[in-house]
Design a protein around this motif. Structure first.
Motif, PDB file in Angstrom:
ATOM      1  N   SER A 149     -12.129   8.000   7.409  1.00 23.03           N
ATOM      2  CA  SER A 149     -11.452   9.141   8.033  1.00 23.03           C
ATOM      3  C   SER A 149     -10.209   8.713   8.798  1.00 23.03           C
ATOM      4  CB  SER A 149     -12.420   9.873   8.975  1.00 23.03           C
ATOM      5  OG  SER A 149     -12.904   8.973   9.967  1.00 23.03           O
ATOM      6  N   GLY A 150      -9.668   7.554   8.419  1.00 28.53           N
ATOM      7  CA  GLY A 150      -8.455   7.067   9.077  1.00 28.53           C
ATOM      8  C   GLY A 150      -7.213   7.758   8.523  1.00 28.53           C
ATOM      9  N   THR A 151      -6.076   7.182   8.840  1.00 24.27           N
ATOM     10  CA  THR A 151      -4.812   7.747   8.366  1.00 24.27           C
ATOM     11  C   THR A 151      -4.491   7.208   6.968  1.00 24.27           C
ATOM     12  OG1 THR A 151      -3.536   5.903   9.240  1.00 24.27           O
ATOM     13  CG2 THR A 151      -3.912   7.761  10.729  1.00 24.27           C
ATOM     14  N   ARG A 152      -3.474   7.802   6.363  1.00 26.49           N
ATOM     15  CA  ARG A 152      -3.031   7.350   5.054  1.00 26.49           C
ATOM     16  C   ARG A 152      -2.539   5.887   5.139  1.00 26.49           C
ATOM     17  NH1 ARG A 152      -0.719   8.700  -0.020  1.00 26.49           N
ATOM     18  NH2 ARG A 152      -0.517   6.579  -0.858  1.00 26.49           N
ATOM     19  N   LYS A 153      -1.871   5.586   6.248  1.00 30.36           N
ATOM     20  CA  LYS A 153      -1.360   4.231   6.426  1.00 30.36           C
ATOM     21  C   LYS A 153      -2.518   3.223   6.523  1.00 30.36           C
ATOM     22  CE  LYS A 153       1.858   1.783   9.365  1.00 30.36           C
ATOM     23  NZ  LYS A 153       2.196   1.721  10.789  1.00 30.36           N
ATOM     24  N   GLN A 154      -3.550   3.602   7.255  1.00 32.47           N
ATOM     25  CA  GLN A 154      -4.726   2.725   7.379  1.00 32.47           C
ATOM     26  C   GLN A 154      -5.436   2.592   6.034  1.00 32.47           C
ATOM     27  OE1 GLN A 154      -6.419   5.034  10.576  1.00 32.47           O
ATOM     28  NE2 GLN A 154      -5.909   3.483  12.121  1.00 32.47           N
ATOM     29  N   LYS A 176      -7.868  16.837   4.248  1.00 29.26           N
ATOM     30  CA  LYS A 176      -7.538  15.451   4.582  1.00 29.26           C
ATOM     31  C   LYS A 176      -8.382  14.479   3.755  1.00 29.26           C
ATOM     32  CE  LYS A 176      -7.411  11.927   8.104  1.00 29.26           C
ATOM     33  NZ  LYS A 176      -8.095  11.376   9.271  1.00 29.26           N
ATOM     34  N   LEU A 180      -7.055  11.697   1.079  1.00 27.87           N
ATOM     35  CA  LEU A 180      -7.402  10.265   1.134  1.00 27.87           C
ATOM     36  C   LEU A 180      -7.993   9.817  -0.209  1.00 27.87           C
ATOM     37  CD1 LEU A 180      -8.923  10.048   4.742  1.00 27.87           C
ATOM     38  CD2 LEU A 180      -6.799   8.968   3.966  1.00 27.87           C
TER      39      LEU A 180
END
Ligand code: MN
Length: 247
Positions: A149-154, A176, A180
């Motif tokens: 459930s992190g960010t796209r960058k992560q 979201k 992902l």
């Protein structure tokens, strides 16, 4: 169906559930939250060859259960799969992030010494912290980030580090989660329920109830359900055959 992260031992009737799993033909990774649960949970699956049990140490319990780390280290030689492990940086657990991190480092060291393990990893609210620890210990094995459930960058960072992902119905219900999923390499995706914590529209998901996640994979990859399941089955064979030391 493939359910690569399910808490078989935490349902109201684990024995009935285990019997259902045995008869269903589903492939289940039965994760645990404490090394003390290992032998009991392993017994649930004794006559169910498609149910694999994972040795776990849940980050939400780390501050109370760190005294069980020696038990984890003693048992890791018996387990091909490890999980649920990881870090939780959510508001209720952030205060214990330091002790969680020390525990995770020790767990990964134990996995490295054992020759590497396939690991189901929790990273809620702590994706970067988890990736930092994984990056330091590449010999620990194959990381499967569950319910990421992190960010796209992560996510991109996790992909670069070689991580796999397990995706469930609850995750793909939101935009979201589906975005992902679209950014994950499709040959590193598995399905999961996280039952009984993962919920469907009618309450806790039962083991193997991953239908909506398979459908989301099909929609994302623009292939039909059968082809999506074929891809997931192929991924399971790949991860099952990866070169890690056999216990
Ligand atoms: Mn879980």
């Amino acid at each position: 169906m493939i359910d690569f992260h399910c808490h078989l031992d935490l349902y109201a009737d684990p024995h009935a559930n285990a019997a259902r799993c045995r008869d269903s033909g589903d492939y289940i990774l039965s994760v645990t939250t404490s090394p003390r649960a290992w032998h009991g949970t392993l017994k649930l699956a004794i006559d169910a060859p498609r149910v694999r049990t994972a040795l776990g140490f849940h980050p939400q319990l780390a501050h109370e259960r760190h005294t069980e780390l020696p038990l984890f280290e003693a048992l890791v030689g018996e387990a091909r799969y490890v999980g649920e492990i990881g870090l939780d940086g959510g508001p209720e657990h952030r205060a214990h992030l330091e002790v969680q991190t020390r525990c995770l480092q020790r767990i990964l060291t134990a996995c490295s010494r054992a020759g590497g393990r396939v690991m189901s990893i929790h990273s809620r609210g702590a994706a970067d912290e988890v990736l930092d620890v994984l990056e330091q210990q590449p010999e620990a094995g194959i990381s499967v980030l569950h319910w990421f459930s992190g960010t796209r960058k992560q996510l991109d960072r996790a992909v670069k580090l070689g991580c796999w992902f397990s995706v469930g119905p609850a995750m793909v219900r939101g935009l979201k989660g589906r975005q992902l999923l679209a950014a994950m390499p499709r040959n590193r995706v598995l399905t999961e329920t996280d039952g009984p914590f993962g919920k469907g529209v009618d309450g806790p998901l039962m083991p193997g109830q991953v239908g909506p996640a398979v459908a989301a994979c099909g929609a994302t990859w623009q292939i039909d359900l059968t082809e999506a399941q074929d891809q997931l089955d192929s991924n399971l064979r790949t991860i099952g055959g990866l070169a890690i030391a056999e216990p």
